[in-house]
Design a protein around this motif. Structure first.
Motif, PDB file in Angstrom:
ATOM      1  N   ALA A 110       0.913  -1.475  -0.183  1.00  0.00           N
ATOM      2  CA  ALA A 110       0.449  -0.024   0.112  1.00  0.00           C
ATOM      3  C   ALA A 110       0.422   1.120   0.190  1.00  0.00           C
ATOM      4  N   ASP A 111       2.120   1.331   1.210  1.00  0.00           N
ATOM      5  CA  ASP A 111       2.968   2.344   0.795  1.00  0.00           C
ATOM      6  C   ASP A 111       4.207   2.137   0.239  1.00  0.00           C
ATOM      7  N   ALA A 112       4.113   2.073  -1.048  1.00  0.00           N
ATOM      8  CA  ALA A 112       5.188   1.291  -2.185  1.00  0.00           C
ATOM      9  C   ALA A 112       5.580   2.821  -2.356  1.00  0.00           C
ATOM     10  N   GLN A 113       4.963   3.853  -2.471  1.00  0.00           N
ATOM     11  CA  GLN A 113       5.546   5.012  -2.627  1.00  0.00           C
ATOM     12  C   GLN A 113       6.905   5.704  -1.659  1.00  0.00           C
ATOM     13  N   ALA A 114       7.243   5.056  -0.702  1.00  0.00           N
ATOM     14  CA  ALA A 114       7.824   5.616   0.114  1.00  0.00           C
ATOM     15  C   ALA A 114       9.338   4.739  -0.311  1.00  0.00           C
ATOM     16  N   ILE A 115       9.233   3.873  -1.340  1.00  0.00           N
ATOM     17  CA  ILE A 115      10.618   3.287  -1.701  1.00  0.00           C
ATOM     18  C   ILE A 115      11.123   3.990  -2.438  1.00  0.00           C
ATOM     19  N   GLN A 116      12.492   4.268  -2.523  1.00  0.00           N
ATOM     20  CA  GLN A 116      13.230   5.310  -3.952  1.00  0.00           C
ATOM     21  C   GLN A 116      14.023   4.037  -4.471  1.00  0.00           C
ATOM     22  N   VAL A 117      14.577   3.087  -3.847  1.00  0.00           N
ATOM     23  CA  VAL A 117      15.844   2.257  -4.858  1.00  0.00           C
ATOM     24  C   VAL A 117      15.833   1.950  -6.236  1.00  0.00           C
ATOM     25  N   PRO A 118      16.008   1.724  -7.066  1.00  0.00           N
ATOM     26  CA  PRO A 118      15.746   1.523  -8.296  1.00  0.00           C
ATOM     27  C   PRO A 118      15.680   0.070  -8.084  1.00  0.00           C
ATOM     28  N   THR A 119      14.331  -0.397  -8.668  1.00  0.00           N
ATOM     29  CA  THR A 119      14.157  -1.631  -8.144  1.00  0.00           C
ATOM     30  C   THR A 119      12.883  -2.382  -9.785  1.00  0.00           C
ATOM     31  N   GLN A 120      14.289  -3.629  -9.820  1.00  0.00           N
ATOM     32  CA  GLN A 120      13.786  -4.652 -11.000  1.00  0.00           C
ATOM     33  C   GLN A 120      12.252  -5.683 -10.132  1.00  0.00           C
TER      34      GLN A 120
ATOM     35  N   SER B 285      10.617   4.583  -7.043  1.00  0.00           N
ATOM     36  CA  SER B 285      11.571   4.515  -7.764  1.00  0.00           C
ATOM     37  C   SER B 285      11.237   5.116  -9.038  1.00  0.00           C
ATOM     38  N   THR B 286      12.003   6.533  -8.973  1.00  0.00           N
ATOM     39  CA  THR B 286      12.095   6.788 -10.758  1.00  0.00           C
ATOM     40  C   THR B 286      12.525   5.658 -11.623  1.00  0.00           C
ATOM     41  N   ARG B 287      13.508   4.152 -11.569  1.00  0.00           N
ATOM     42  CA  ARG B 287      13.674   3.677 -11.933  1.00  0.00           C
ATOM     43  C   ARG B 287      13.215   2.273 -11.734  1.00  0.00           C
ATOM     44  N   LYS B 288      11.713   2.072 -11.939  1.00  0.00           N
ATOM     45  CA  LYS B 288      12.032   0.309 -12.043  1.00  0.00           C
ATOM     46  C   LYS B 288      11.612  -0.439 -13.166  1.00  0.00           C
ATOM     47  N   GLU B 289      11.484  -1.444 -13.239  1.00  0.00           N
ATOM     48  CA  GLU B 289      10.970  -2.457 -14.292  1.00  0.00           C
ATOM     49  C   GLU B 289       9.966  -3.627 -13.723  1.00  0.00           C
ATOM     50  N   MET B 290       9.044  -4.235 -14.453  1.00  0.00           N
ATOM     51  CA  MET B 290       8.348  -5.571 -14.197  1.00  0.00           C
ATOM     52  C   MET B 290       8.543  -5.860 -15.128  1.00  0.00           C
ATOM     53  N   HIS B 291       8.505  -7.681 -14.966  1.00  0.00           N
ATOM     54  CA  HIS B 291       9.228  -8.752 -16.116  1.00  0.00           C
ATOM     55  C   HIS B 291       8.084  -9.713 -16.009  1.00  0.00           C
ATOM     56  N   VAL B 292       6.808  -9.934 -15.951  1.00  0.00           N
ATOM     57  CA  VAL B 292       6.584 -11.633 -16.557  1.00  0.00           C
ATOM     58  C   VAL B 292       7.316 -11.865 -17.107  1.00  0.00           C
ATOM     59  N   LEU B 293       7.317 -13.537 -16.861  1.00  0.00           N
ATOM     60  CA  LEU B 293       8.077 -14.410 -17.502  1.00  0.00           C
ATOM     61  C   LEU B 293       6.802 -15.456 -17.070  1.00  0.00           C
ATOM     62  N   PRO B 294       7.119 -15.707 -18.326  1.00  0.00           N
ATOM     63  CA  PRO B 294       5.640 -16.200 -19.055  1.00  0.00           C
ATOM     64  C   PRO B 294       6.291 -18.095 -19.081  1.00  0.00           C
TER      65      PRO B 294
ATOM     66  N   CYS C  71      20.879   6.589 -10.343  1.00  0.00           N
ATOM     67  CA  CYS C  71      20.197   7.079 -10.450  1.00  0.00           C
ATOM     68  C   CYS C  71      19.794   8.264  -9.856  1.00  0.00           C
ATOM     69  N   ALA C  72      19.971   9.787  -9.998  1.00  0.00           N
ATOM     70  CA  ALA C  72      19.517  10.967  -9.021  1.00  0.00           C
ATOM     71  C   ALA C  72      18.468  10.498  -8.080  1.00  0.00           C
ATOM     72  N   VAL C  73      19.027  10.485  -6.880  1.00  0.00           N
ATOM     73  CA  VAL C  73      18.119  10.932  -5.770  1.00  0.00           C
ATOM     74  C   VAL C  73      16.972  11.949  -6.112  1.00  0.00           C
ATOM     75  N   PRO C  74      15.575  11.122  -6.062  1.00  0.00           N
ATOM     76  CA  PRO C  74      14.828  12.942  -6.036  1.00  0.00           C
ATOM     77  C   PRO C  74      14.789  13.072  -4.531  1.00  0.00           C
ATOM     78  N   SER C  75      14.671  14.259  -4.725  1.00  0.00           N
ATOM     79  CA  SER C  75      14.888  14.763  -3.449  1.00  0.00           C
ATOM     80  C   SER C  75      13.243  14.972  -3.089  1.00  0.00           C
ATOM     81  N   LEU C  76      13.300  14.613  -1.705  1.00  0.00           N
ATOM     82  CA  LEU C  76      11.766  15.115  -1.044  1.00  0.00           C
ATOM     83  C   LEU C  76      11.904  15.897  -0.226  1.00  0.00           C
TER      84      LEU C  76
END
Length: 584
Positions: A212-222, A246-255, A286-291
């Motif tokens: 619910a609160d994943a917006q708090a996570i700023q670390v680049p995540t795959q 995170s401003t750098r994130k990606e999701m891969h669904v592996l069939p 990735c530039a750390v976003p200023s909060l």
């Protein structure tokens, strides 16, 4: 093939956990880099050993732990004192790698699977680490229990029976299509099928909060999602990714992949994506976003504004909260604590002092029972745990000052009645050289001064009125503090400018190497109840709180000239306490 070294590290409560270290086969990076791996439930770090060779990353050290109650680490199989304890073990392990192996936090890649991925997501949310990136494979945000009402049933049984264990229904053939992995799983004597209900329910609660609160996570995540996972549900994984800050994130669904994503037969497809993502995170940081302006824009700003807005008159929610307020008003005629909250504010120093004492009081048996339930609210339990964590880090900072042969001059800029700090200092073998307690409220100054006399600390301690947000007042303290404390203050004020002024004033007054203990509130399960039903000390206004993520709070402290050293947080993830040091 790399050869693993078998090593151990000590947790905060003295348990020696086992881990494996595969040194880099090529020393091509300076500073050194490492991949830290966290296994799925029921397994151990050895089940991830193949990745040290299969990932084409010869310049990286690899580490993999055995969590409490798993593999070669001690403890009942599948158990831990709590999910939050295991999350703290993650932080301790990361600190150990930095201290013992000389690899900086920002040079670490964290790779985790299933239950391990939920541990890491919770750690990233609660501790705001500065690791290079996260790779989360099939995080077990919601396990498919297949039994109707299984979760409430387990809660009820735990309340009746206490902690007990349930066995995993998952057969190795449902985890992977790789026949060698299936055979090794079946033959592995370190695999344990039980998991404690304490850990299972803790896993669910932490997952709900973090998704619910994943917006708090700023670390680049795959995020790697197994397309044919029979063990965990996909929807919470997708919601986590959507909410991820995170401003750098990606999701891969592996069939076609089963749950053991990193141990699947065709895992090479996933491993190549991990290599590419990690390389990109190092090649193009990735530039750390200023909060620092998160009070003016973003999720928690919008949340606080929504809570401050009135509800449509006579709507179901409006009627519910009006009834709740009426119930509390009735309770205030019987419960001492509820009455005190209405009289002085539920966020006042007087209320906090009452909560710290934790002695139910009211008119007759019913009043005492109402007061007991009031004091047992999760927020107040978190407050009392925060007090213990403040005391712990106070003692740690004082010990560091003694070791450096520096005087101990303490200032608490918003002490309330000062109970938590005076009781913590009474337990020391050597008292501080001076204690200055400040508070804006004349009532708190009066009652805090009386408490100083009661504790027999008048020779070294005094209580004065002062504004915790007046930069000049703090910067010109008569005795420059070597240890400053700000507990339970910043959580009550939404403005980052106010907080920044306060921290800057302390930084102006403190010499290099001095210490700061500060608190935060990254999450709270009762924000709406507090906003709709409780009143503040500010002339009876509604008590609307804006949460600050741990990353935001740490950035404010860093911007003022402090370097964070360590952190504590309660088992519910509500209140954090951190220790920082002044650096110029």
């Amino acid at each position: 093939m790399r050869q693993a070294q078998t090593l151990h590290f000590s947790t905060h409560d003295g348990v020696e956990l086992h881990y494996r270290h595969w040194p880099a086969t090529r020393n091509e990076y300076q500073p050194r880099r490492a991949v830290v791996m966290f296994h799925r439930g029921h397994e151990h770090g050895g089940r991830m050993a193949h990745l040290a060779d299969e990932l084409d990353m010869p310049g990286y050290d690899f580490f993999a732990w055995d969590a409490r109650g798993h593999g070669l680490s001690p403890g009942a199989r599948g158990d831990s004192p709590g999910f939050a304890t295991s999350v703290r073990d993650v932080q301790t392990f990361i600190e150990h790698i930095q201290a013992s192996h000389g690899i900086a936090e920002q040079e670490l890649v964290v790779l985790a699977q299933s239950v391990g991925a939920v541990l890491i997501a919770t750690w990233a949310h609660d501790y705001a680490p500065k690791v290079r990136c996260l790779v989360l494979a099939s995080p077990a945000f919601k396990v498919k229990l297949y039994v109707p009402f299984a979760r409430p049933g387990l809660k009820l049984l735990k309340a009746v029976r206490g902690n007990f264990f349930v066995n995993s229904y998952v057969k190795p053939g449902l985890l992977t299509h790789d026949p060698e992995r299936v055979m090794s799983y079946t033959a592995d004597p370190l695999i344990s099928r039980p998991i404690s209900v304490t850990m299972l329910l803790g896993l669910y609660d932490a997952a709900d909060r973090v998704v619910a609160d994943a917006q708090a996570i700023q670390v680049p995540t795959q995020l790697l999602v197994s397309g044919a996972d029979l063990v965990v549900e996909r929807q919470p994984q997708e919601r986590f990714f959507h909410n991820l800050g995170s401003t750098r994130k990606e999701m891969h669904v592996l069939p076609g992949f089963f749950h053991d994503t990193l141990g699947e037969r065709d895992r090479a497809h996933a491993l190549r994506r991990i290599e590419r993502f990690v390389e990109h995170c190092f090649a193009s940081p990735c530039a750390v976003p200023s909060l620092l302006d998160a009070d003016k824009t973003g999720a928690t700003c919008a949340e606080a504004e929504s809570l401050a807005a009135p509800l449509p008159h006579n709507s179901p929610r409006d009627l519910y909260w009006r009834a709740t307020r009426a119930g509390l008003r009735f309770g205030s005629g019987l419960s001492e604590g509820v009455k005190l909250g209405f009289d002085t504010g539920f966020d006042s120093g007087s209320t906090l002092d009452y909560v710290y004492r934790n002695k139910p009081s009211g008119k007759g048996w019913l009043g005492a029972q109402i007061d007991k339930n009031y004091l047992d609210a999760i927020g107040w339990r978190g407050i009392r745990q925060r007090k213990l964590h403040v005391e712990e880090l106070l003692r740690q900072a004082i010990s560091c000052l003694h070791q450096a042969q520096r005087p101990v001059h303490i200032v608490d800029i918003a002490a309330g009645h000062g109970r938590y700090i005076l009781e913590a200092l009474q337990q020391l073998e050597q008292l501080p050289d001076s204690i200055l307690l400040r508070d804006y409220s004349p009532l708190n100054v009066e009652q805090g001064s009386a408490l100083i006399q009661e504790k027999g600390l008048a020779d070294i301690a005094r209580f004065v009125q002062g504004d915790a947000f007046d930069r000049q007042s703090l910067a010109s303290l008569e005795q420059p503090p070597t240890l400053a404390v700000v507990s339970g203050l910043y959580e009550l004020f939404a403005s980052n400018q106010l907080v920044g002024n306060s921290l800057a004033g302390l930084a102006d007054a403190m010499e290099d190497g001095s210490y700061l203990v500060y608190t935060g509130q990254p999450w709270h399960p009762q924000l709406e109840m507090i906003a709709r039903a409780l009143t503040s000390h500010r002339e009876g206004q509604a008590w609307v709180m804006r949460r600050r993520s741990q990353a935001e709070m740490d950035q404010l402290v860093e911007a003022a000239g402090f370097r964070k050293l360590t952190q504590r947080i309660d088992e519910w993830g509500i209140f954090s306490v951190s220790l920082a040091q002044r650096v110029r």
